[in-house]
Design a protein around this motif. Structure first.
Motif, mmCIF file in Angstrom:
data_model
loop_
_atom_site.group_PDB
_atom_site.id
_atom_site.type_symbol
_atom_site.label_atom_id
_atom_site.label_comp_id
_atom_site.label_asym_id
_atom_site.label_seq_id
_atom_site.Cartn_x
_atom_site.Cartn_y
_atom_site.Cartn_z
ATOM 1 N N ASN A 169 0.862 -1.174 0.000
ATOM 2 C CA ASN A 169 0.000 0.000 0.000
ATOM 3 C C ASN A 169 0.903 1.230 0.000
ATOM 4 O O ASN A 169 1.853 1.306 0.779
ATOM 5 C CB ASN A 169 -0.911 0.003 1.230
ATOM 6 N N ALA A 170 0.604 2.197 -0.878
ATOM 7 C CA ALA A 170 1.451 3.375 -0.995
ATOM 8 C C ALA A 170 1.537 4.155 0.311
ATOM 9 O O ALA A 170 2.553 4.806 0.593
ATOM 10 C CB ALA A 170 0.923 4.282 -2.114
ATOM 11 N N ASN A 171 0.499 4.093 1.133
ATOM 12 C CA ASN A 171 0.489 4.843 2.394
ATOM 13 C C ASN A 171 1.070 4.066 3.566
ATOM 14 O O ASN A 171 1.547 4.665 4.532
ATOM 15 C CB ASN A 171 -0.938 5.266 2.738
ATOM 16 N N TYR A 172 1.037 2.734 3.484
ATOM 17 C CA TYR A 172 1.437 1.925 4.636
ATOM 18 C C TYR A 172 2.666 1.062 4.399
ATOM 19 O O TYR A 172 3.158 0.421 5.327
ATOM 20 C CB TYR A 172 0.264 1.037 5.073
ATOM 21 N N GLY A 173 3.149 1.015 3.168
ATOM 22 C CA GLY A 173 4.355 0.247 2.904
ATOM 23 C C GLY A 173 4.070 -1.118 2.302
ATOM 24 O O GLY A 173 2.936 -1.449 1.930
ATOM 25 N N THR A 174 5.130 -1.938 2.233
ATOM 26 C CA THR A 174 5.050 -3.270 1.624
ATOM 27 C C THR A 174 5.572 -4.311 2.601
ATOM 28 O O THR A 174 6.662 -4.168 3.161
ATOM 29 C CB THR A 174 5.879 -3.316 0.327
ATOM 30 N N LEU A 175 4.784 -5.374 2.787
ATOM 31 C CA LEU A 175 5.152 -6.471 3.681
ATOM 32 C C LEU A 175 5.144 -7.762 2.876
ATOM 33 O O LEU A 175 4.127 -8.122 2.272
ATOM 34 C CB LEU A 175 4.162 -6.580 4.837
ATOM 35 N N THR A 176 6.291 -8.461 2.854
ATOM 36 C CA THR A 176 6.405 -9.691 2.064
ATOM 37 C C THR A 176 7.064 -10.786 2.889
ATOM 38 O O THR A 176 7.784 -10.524 3.857
ATOM 39 C CB THR A 176 7.232 -9.450 0.790
ATOM 40 N N PHE A 177 6.828 -12.047 2.459
ATOM 41 C CA PHE A 177 7.395 -13.199 3.158
ATOM 42 C C PHE A 177 7.855 -14.231 2.132
ATOM 43 O O PHE A 177 7.190 -14.452 1.122
ATOM 44 C CB PHE A 177 6.362 -13.838 4.083
ATOM 45 N N GLY A 178 9.000 -14.866 2.413
ATOM 46 C CA GLY A 178 9.505 -15.928 1.541
ATOM 47 C C GLY A 178 11.003 -15.851 1.371
ATOM 48 O O GLY A 178 11.726 -15.458 2.288
ATOM 49 N N ARG A 179 11.476 -16.242 0.189
ATOM 50 C CA ARG A 179 12.903 -16.160 -0.159
ATOM 51 C C ARG A 179 13.134 -14.822 -0.869
ATOM 52 O O ARG A 179 12.600 -14.595 -1.965
ATOM 53 C CB ARG A 179 13.287 -17.332 -1.058
ATOM 54 N N GLN A 180 13.942 -13.955 -0.262
ATOM 55 C CA GLN A 180 14.061 -12.590 -0.739
ATOM 56 C C GLN A 180 15.512 -12.131 -0.757
ATOM 57 O O GLN A 180 16.353 -12.630 0.010
ATOM 58 C CB GLN A 180 13.250 -11.655 0.166
ATOM 59 N N ASN A 181 15.814 -11.170 -1.628
ATOM 60 C CA ASN A 181 17.140 -10.573 -1.639
ATOM 61 C C ASN A 181 17.459 -9.945 -0.291
ATOM 62 O O ASN A 181 16.618 -9.248 0.293
ATOM 63 C CB ASN A 181 17.226 -9.469 -2.701
ATOM 64 N N ALA A 182 18.673 -10.175 0.191
ATOM 65 C CA ALA A 182 19.155 -9.399 1.322
ATOM 66 C C ALA A 182 19.272 -7.944 0.877
ATOM 67 O O ALA A 182 19.467 -7.644 -0.304
ATOM 68 C CB ALA A 182 20.507 -9.926 1.780
ATOM 69 N N PHE A 183 19.152 -7.009 1.820
ATOM 70 C CA PHE A 183 19.225 -5.594 1.460
ATOM 71 C C PHE A 183 20.516 -5.272 0.715
ATOM 72 O O PHE A 183 20.539 -4.445 -0.201
ATOM 73 C CB PHE A 183 19.127 -4.716 2.714
ATOM 74 N N ASN A 184 21.603 -5.916 1.113
ATOM 75 C CA ASN A 184 22.879 -5.584 0.488
ATOM 76 C C ASN A 184 22.942 -6.058 -0.963
ATOM 77 O O ASN A 184 23.616 -5.446 -1.793
ATOM 78 C CB ASN A 184 24.044 -6.163 1.284
ATOM 79 N N LEU A 185 22.251 -7.150 -1.303
ATOM 80 C CA LEU A 185 22.183 -7.576 -2.700
ATOM 81 C C LEU A 185 21.459 -6.526 -3.524
ATOM 82 O O LEU A 185 21.884 -6.190 -4.640
ATOM 83 C CB LEU A 185 21.484 -8.926 -2.815
ATOM 84 N N ASP A 186 20.367 -5.978 -2.998
ATOM 85 C CA ASP A 186 19.670 -4.908 -3.704
ATOM 86 C C ASP A 186 20.571 -3.695 -3.903
ATOM 87 O O ASP A 186 20.545 -3.049 -4.955
ATOM 88 C CB ASP A 186 18.411 -4.501 -2.947
ATOM 89 N N SER A 187 21.384 -3.374 -2.888
ATOM 90 C CA SER A 187 22.302 -2.231 -3.001
ATOM 91 C C SER A 187 23.365 -2.489 -4.060
ATOM 92 O O SER A 187 23.717 -1.591 -4.841
ATOM 93 C CB SER A 187 22.964 -1.938 -1.651
ATOM 94 N N VAL A 188 23.907 -3.709 -4.102
ATOM 95 C CA VAL A 188 24.908 -4.046 -5.112
ATOM 96 C C VAL A 188 24.335 -3.873 -6.516
ATOM 97 O O VAL A 188 24.970 -3.299 -7.410
ATOM 98 C CB VAL A 188 25.424 -5.482 -4.895
ATOM 99 N N ILE A 189 23.116 -4.361 -6.727
ATOM 100 C CA ILE A 189 22.480 -4.241 -8.045
ATOM 101 C C ILE A 189 22.266 -2.778 -8.413
ATOM 102 O O ILE A 189 22.468 -2.370 -9.561
ATOM 103 C CB ILE A 189 21.152 -5.018 -8.056
ATOM 104 N N ALA A 190 21.887 -1.949 -7.436
ATOM 105 C CA ALA A 190 21.557 -0.547 -7.708
ATOM 106 C C ALA A 190 22.785 0.331 -7.875
ATOM 107 O O ALA A 190 22.758 1.295 -8.662
ATOM 108 C CB ALA A 190 20.682 0.001 -6.581
#
Length: 471
Positions: free
Chosen positions: A175-196
């Motif tokens: 939700n644009a006002n409340y954020g995003t909540l997800t569960f499962g197998r996900q990128n670690a934050f640092n992997l997202d930073s490396v890609i970006a």
């Protein structure tokens, strides 16, 4: 296990291939070979309602001054660069894969529920286009157990180990006002930073932090993706923040839990992200002294890591009216990581991702902490015509720590000695259309002291020329 080796005639063939590709991509060459007139047969996107199918197929041809034979299981097929390739000792030339992007296929979900809420999800898996097998770094390591360095094929640990879904596998609500909540197998934050923030876009072929997952995994490459994790992210104006937690379990890289925090922001052309993470009882897989089917050696560690990465984009203009102009983006980042013996050691029977059995477990590798430092910088120049040029520099170092066998040192006598590793690379890419691009580049890597202890070589130069199809 018998491995199929994909090779061609010689290093001269690669340079001829690279030269031909660059000539074809030059403005004159493009006209001669009608590259600019190639029609794009693919639709804008493959979507139905809130479901989008996407994928990448990336193949290339490479020459390495010091390399190892092609491995069917390892997702690039070869190791670009030297770190992680102790058996590299002679020239290698041949086909490889996933040079710019991991070849993969997947599904993204974003289905509105009403009142600003949406169901979101992402499920994808990496595969090796030359062998038509699921990407399986752990198999490359396991199958080389008991083999002498000079006889090994390319092998290195990774976060894709033959799972049916070895990339992302998560779902949640947003939700644009409340954020995003997800569960499962996900990128670690640092992997997202490396890609970006990597100037090479985390390309296996040209990026140290793309090829060597210790940065994305914050000390352990298998931990670049967190299984059984819950993640929350929230955007507020130009800023964003997030938190995630992984529940430790068997058949995962993290056995005693992990948590991560991310804060960042964007302002005009500037983008910055900072990440902190703590991972407990993490698997660092290696080869066994003798081969055992689907089995690995493992060093178990607790990892603490902090990083800050950023980029700034300059819009240089030069395009037609109301059309985009040239862009120059400069990148940089720093990461500090500490590896220590686990507070919760693993004993008895345990498995890691892909169901691989940990046949030999070391919980006491670090009598004093092992400290890793990474710094990188680079730039990318992009043109509306489809041309882009990128260059990157990466410096990686470790301290000298007391292992369970050796004291501190500053030589190549032991892997616990202090050491340094550097990589520089340059790449040119041409987007023929939205879905198809061709690329060519060169890299040089060199290591010293403890980071190349036991290696058959301490430097490597390589050239890569390839093609990538995205849908």
């Amino acid at each position: 296990m018998t491995k199929r080796k994909a090779r061609l005639g010689g290093a001269s063939g690669l340079f001829a291939c690279a030269a031909t590709a660059l000539v074809m991509l030059s403005p004159a060459g493009a006209a001669d070979f009608w590259i600019d007139t190639i029609k794009d047969p693919l639709p804008e996107k493959l979507s139905w309602k809130g479901i989008t199918v996407y994928g990448v197929i990336d193949v290339n041809y490479t020459w390495q001054s010091k390399g190892q034979p092609f491995d069917d299981d390892l997702y690039p097929g070869t190791i670009y660069g030297l770190l992680g390739a102790p058996g590299a000792h002679k020239a290698y030339w041949g086909f490889a894969q996933s040079g710019l992007s991991q070849s993969s296929v997947g599904v993204k979900i974003e289905e509105p529920l009403g009142e600003g809420w949406s169901v979101v999800g992402k499920f994808d898996t990496g595969f090796n286009p030359l062998s038509l097998e699921l990407s399986d770094a752990c198999a490359s390591v396991s199958n080389n157990s008991g083999t002498s360095l000079r006889q090994q094929t390319a092998n290195v640990d990774g976060s894709r180990c033959g799972q049916a879904i070895n990339g992302s596998a998560f779902a949640g609500i947003s939700n644009a006002n409340y954020g995003t909540l997800t569960f499962g197998r996900q990128n670690a934050f640092n992997l997202d930073s490396v890609i970006a923030y990597d100037p090479m876009g985390a390309a296996y072929a040209f990026s140290f932090i793309g090829m060597v997952g210790v940065t994305a995994g914050m000390g352990s490459t298998e931990a670049a993706r967190w299984d059984n994790s819950i993640r929350y992210t929230y955007n507020f104006g130009p800023f964003h923040a997030g938190a995630m937690y992984a529940f430790g379990a068997e058949d995962t890289a993290i056995h005693a839990g992990a948590y991560g925090l991310n804060v960042g922001g964007k302002w005009q052309g500037l983008s910055v992200d900072a990440v902190f993470a703590q991972e407990n009882s993490v698997v660092n897989a290696g080869r066994l002294a003798t081969y055992q089917k689907n089995a690995l050696a493992a060093t178990i560690t607790d990892n603490t890591s902090a990083s800050i990465m950023g980029k700034y984009t300059f819009n240089l203009g030069g395009g037609l009216k109301d059309a985009p102009g040239d862009k120059l983006t400069v990148y940089g980042g720093y990461q500090y990581t500490v590896l220590s013996n686990p507070d919760d050691p693993l004993t008895g029977y345990h498995t890691t991702i892909g169901g691989y059995r940990l046949a030999s477990i070391n919980n006491q590798a670090y009598q004093t902490d092992r400290i890793l430092n990474l710094v990188f910088a680079g730039a990318k120049y992009e043109m509306p015509s489809g041309w882009s040029f990128a260059a990157g520099w990466y410096h990686f170092s470790q301290n000298s720590w007391v292992s369970n066998a050796n004291g501190k040192c500053s030589s190549s006598a032991s892997s616990n000695c202090s050491g340094d590793y550097d990589q520089v690379s340059f790449m040119v890419d041409y987007a023929i259309n939205k879905h198809l691009d061709v690329y060519s580049g060169i890299g040089y890597t060199a290591g010293s002291d403890g980071l190349v202890a036991g290696y058959l070589s301490d430097s490597d130069t390589y050239v890569v020329t390839g093609m990538r199809l995205k849908f």
